[in-house]
Motif scaffolding. Structure first.
Motif, PDB file in Angstrom:
ATOM      1  N   LYS A 109       4.746 -11.937  10.188  1.00 33.81           N
ATOM      2  CA  LYS A 109       4.360 -13.381   9.515  1.00 33.81           C
ATOM      3  C   LYS A 109       3.068 -13.914   9.755  1.00 33.81           C
ATOM      4  O   LYS A 109       2.413 -14.581   9.171  1.00 33.81           O
ATOM      5  CB  LYS A 109       5.591 -14.256   9.713  1.00 33.81           C
ATOM      6  N   PRO A 110       2.579 -14.002  11.270  1.00 35.51           N
ATOM      7  CA  PRO A 110       1.411 -14.433  11.447  1.00 35.51           C
ATOM      8  C   PRO A 110       0.140 -14.000  10.793  1.00 35.51           C
ATOM      9  O   PRO A 110      -0.893 -14.538  11.050  1.00 35.51           O
ATOM     10  CB  PRO A 110       1.456 -14.636  12.953  1.00 35.51           C
ATOM     11  N   ILE A 111       0.201 -12.668  10.422  1.00 36.05           N
ATOM     12  CA  ILE A 111      -0.986 -12.161  10.065  1.00 36.05           C
ATOM     13  C   ILE A 111      -1.222 -12.340   8.585  1.00 36.05           C
ATOM     14  O   ILE A 111      -0.439 -12.504   7.609  1.00 36.05           O
ATOM     15  CB  ILE A 111      -0.797 -10.553  10.211  1.00 36.05           C
ATOM     16  N   THR A 157       0.707  -1.218   0.067  1.00 33.62           N
ATOM     17  CA  THR A 157       0.067   0.093   0.059  1.00 33.62           C
ATOM     18  C   THR A 157       0.761   1.176   0.089  1.00 33.62           C
ATOM     19  O   THR A 157       0.491   2.201  -0.363  1.00 33.62           O
ATOM     20  CB  THR A 157      -0.824   0.030   1.308  1.00 33.62           C
ATOM     21  N   ASP A 158       2.050   1.160   0.378  1.00 33.20           N
ATOM     22  CA  ASP A 158       3.112   2.261   0.584  1.00 33.20           C
ATOM     23  C   ASP A 158       3.646   2.501  -0.982  1.00 33.20           C
ATOM     24  O   ASP A 158       4.695   3.420  -0.895  1.00 33.20           O
ATOM     25  CB  ASP A 158       3.908   2.548   1.662  1.00 33.20           C
ATOM     26  N   ARG A 159       3.192   1.767  -1.967  1.00 31.36           N
ATOM     27  CA  ARG A 159       3.939   1.678  -3.064  1.00 31.36           C
ATOM     28  C   ARG A 159       5.237   1.212  -3.119  1.00 31.36           C
ATOM     29  O   ARG A 159       5.969   1.145  -4.308  1.00 31.36           O
ATOM     30  CB  ARG A 159       3.852   3.063  -3.859  1.00 31.36           C
ATOM     31  N   THR A 160       5.719   0.400  -2.286  1.00 29.94           N
ATOM     32  CA  THR A 160       6.903  -0.650  -2.340  1.00 29.94           C
ATOM     33  C   THR A 160       6.549  -1.710  -2.948  1.00 29.94           C
ATOM     34  O   THR A 160       5.525  -2.365  -2.976  1.00 29.94           O
ATOM     35  CB  THR A 160       7.285  -0.940  -1.033  1.00 29.94           C
ATOM     36  N   GLU A 201      -5.140  -8.538   6.474  1.00 35.55           N
ATOM     37  CA  GLU A 201      -6.506  -8.777   7.187  1.00 35.55           C
ATOM     38  C   GLU A 201      -6.314  -7.483   8.549  1.00 35.55           C
ATOM     39  O   GLU A 201      -7.535  -7.048   8.843  1.00 35.55           O
ATOM     40  CB  GLU A 201      -6.710 -10.036   7.615  1.00 35.55           C
ATOM     41  N   ASP A 202      -5.101  -7.219   8.897  1.00 36.05           N
ATOM     42  CA  ASP A 202      -5.217  -6.212   9.749  1.00 36.05           C
ATOM     43  C   ASP A 202      -5.070  -4.812   9.225  1.00 36.05           C
ATOM     44  O   ASP A 202      -4.041  -4.403   8.260  1.00 36.05           O
ATOM     45  CB  ASP A 202      -3.829  -6.382  10.758  1.00 36.05           C
ATOM     46  N   GLU A 203      -6.302  -4.027   9.204  1.00 40.00           N
ATOM     47  CA  GLU A 203      -6.301  -2.926   8.552  1.00 40.00           C
ATOM     48  C   GLU A 203      -5.098  -1.593   8.719  1.00 40.00           C
ATOM     49  O   GLU A 203      -5.080  -0.848   8.108  1.00 40.00           O
ATOM     50  CB  GLU A 203      -7.747  -2.204   8.458  1.00 40.00           C
ATOM     51  N   ALA A 204      -4.913  -1.975  10.026  1.00 40.78           N
ATOM     52  CA  ALA A 204      -3.687  -0.890  10.344  1.00 40.78           C
ATOM     53  C   ALA A 204      -2.517  -1.040   9.361  1.00 40.78           C
ATOM     54  O   ALA A 204      -1.714  -0.038   9.274  1.00 40.78           O
ATOM     55  CB  ALA A 204      -3.099  -1.219  11.968  1.00 40.78           C
ATOM     56  N   LEU A 205      -2.283  -2.155   8.745  1.00 46.29           N
ATOM     57  CA  LEU A 205      -1.153  -2.142   8.100  1.00 46.29           C
ATOM     58  C   LEU A 205      -1.307  -1.954   6.306  1.00 46.29           C
ATOM     59  O   LEU A 205      -0.500  -1.815   5.580  1.00 46.29           O
ATOM     60  CB  LEU A 205      -0.651  -3.793   7.724  1.00 46.29           C
ATOM     61  N   ASN A 206      -2.654  -1.620   6.045  1.00 46.29           N
ATOM     62  CA  ASN A 206      -2.971  -1.204   4.924  1.00 46.29           C
ATOM     63  C   ASN A 206      -3.104   0.368   4.445  1.00 46.29           C
ATOM     64  O   ASN A 206      -3.587   0.869   3.326  1.00 46.29           O
ATOM     65  CB  ASN A 206      -4.484  -1.685   4.420  1.00 46.29           C
ATOM     66  N   PRO A 260       5.845  -3.832   5.890  1.00 49.51           N
ATOM     67  CA  PRO A 260       6.332  -4.438   7.011  1.00 49.51           C
ATOM     68  C   PRO A 260       7.385  -5.675   6.427  1.00 49.51           C
ATOM     69  O   PRO A 260       7.191  -6.877   6.505  1.00 49.51           O
ATOM     70  CB  PRO A 260       5.237  -5.121   7.728  1.00 49.51           C
ATOM     71  N   LEU A 261       8.519  -5.344   5.976  1.00 50.90           N
ATOM     72  CA  LEU A 261       9.472  -6.441   5.375  1.00 50.90           C
ATOM     73  C   LEU A 261      10.730  -6.497   6.367  1.00 50.90           C
ATOM     74  O   LEU A 261      10.908  -5.646   7.279  1.00 50.90           O
ATOM     75  CB  LEU A 261      10.057  -5.933   4.022  1.00 50.90           C
ATOM     76  N   ALA A 262      11.295  -7.656   6.260  1.00 53.70           N
ATOM     77  CA  ALA A 262      12.554  -7.981   7.229  1.00 53.70           C
ATOM     78  C   ALA A 262      13.751  -6.955   6.848  1.00 53.70           C
ATOM     79  O   ALA A 262      13.620  -6.470   5.540  1.00 53.70           O
ATOM     80  CB  ALA A 262      12.868  -9.282   6.987  1.00 53.70           C
ATOM     81  N   SER A 263      14.586  -6.831   7.687  1.00 53.24           N
ATOM     82  CA  SER A 263      15.577  -5.830   7.689  1.00 53.24           C
ATOM     83  C   SER A 263      16.590  -6.194   6.458  1.00 53.24           C
ATOM     84  O   SER A 263      17.140  -5.546   5.619  1.00 53.24           O
ATOM     85  CB  SER A 263      16.203  -5.466   8.785  1.00 53.24           C
ATOM     86  N   SER A 264      16.728  -7.411   6.368  1.00 50.79           N
ATOM     87  CA  SER A 264      17.423  -8.255   5.510  1.00 50.79           C
ATOM     88  C   SER A 264      16.900  -7.967   3.739  1.00 50.79           C
ATOM     89  O   SER A 264      17.664  -7.939   3.037  1.00 50.79           O
ATOM     90  CB  SER A 264      17.665  -9.618   5.497  1.00 50.79           C
TER      91      SER A 264
END
Length: 248
Positions: free
Chosen positions: A133-135, A102-105, A177-182, A189-193
């Motif tokens: 990952k569990p979401i 959603t942030d265009r990444t 499914e968690d709207e807070a991430l959309n 929400p990607l891993a630092s690596s």
């Protein structure tokens, strides 16, 4: 005693060795959000969305033609359908999938066209942060007709990427499914690596201006000047015909 202690040490070390080691994702590209701001939608009047009589007539004609084609289409044999699928698979053995947050990444990876959609889900989940990952999340096609590609759907789960019309390349939208991430202001929400390998989004290069080919100018022939006396010239054969008629 030494033997029993060694046995106990080996037994205690066994569970730690048996834990599966999660592999980090490889062979992917991560593009940062474009620096250009997204264009805001234009506010159109309600009259714009009201179809005219011509629009309704064209839509009815299109629907009638589609219905006629479906009703009168001959039934294809299984061998014909399998041949068509094989032709598509041979033409596009690989499918480029680009996942858009959603942030265009945008996260991109190449999959074999024979893979199922669950391989795309597994790849995305391996790129997420541990707390995310569990979401659950859902992938959907970005181009119309928009369609959710749920693994729980048998019509999606049992088909490969080519059969899902994703080959040779497709852009899929990701929705948690968690709207807070959309939200658009929430970073992917990607891993630092994974984030460490992000690169700038490629700017499309506009094609150079091509000048139209110059046509060679046709030679200009000035009009022949008429005789100054204004006398109309008569062909010689016509003169001979006139003289014969006068003689008769």
């Amino acid at each position: 005693m030494s033997n029993s202690s060694s046995v106990s040490q080996s037994s205690s070390s066994t569970p730690s060795n048996s834990q599966p080691i999660q592999q980090e994702p490889t062979d992917f590209k991560l593009y940062k959000p474009p620096k250009t701001a997204p264009t805001s939608p234009v506010n159109l009047p309600d009259e714009y969305f009201t179809p005219s009589a011509a629009d309704l007539k064209a839509a009815q004609a299109t629907l009638s033609a589609r219905t006629h084609a479906l009703v009168n289409a001959p039934l294809q044999l299984r061998a014909v359908r399998e041949a068509e699928v094989k032709a598509k698979r041979d033409r596009w053995p690989e499918t480029h999938i680009r996942i858009k947050f959603t942030d265009r990444t945008q996260l991109e990876k190449v999959f074999p066209s024979t893979n199922k959609i669950r391989s795309v889900y597994a790849f995305i989940r391996s790129c997420l942060r541990e707390d995310v990952k569990p979401i659950k999340f859902i992938l959907c096609k970005s181009h119309p007709p928009r369609r959710d590609l749920k693994v729980s759907d048998p019509k999606v789960r049992d088909l490969n990427l080519a059969e899902l019309q994703l080959a040779p390349s497709s852009v899929l939208l990701l929705r948690f499914e968690d709207e807070a991430l959309n939200h658009m202001d929430v970073p992917a929400p990607l891993a630092s690596s994974v984030l460490s390998q992000a690169m700038d989004f490629p700017i499309p290069v506009s094609p150079p201006d091509v000048e139209p080919p110059s046509h060679p100018s046709k030679p200009h022939h000035p009009p022949k000047a008429s005789s100054s006396s204004g006398e109309v010239k008569i062909p010689k054969w016509l003169k001979m015909g006139q003289s014969k008629s006068l003689a008769q």
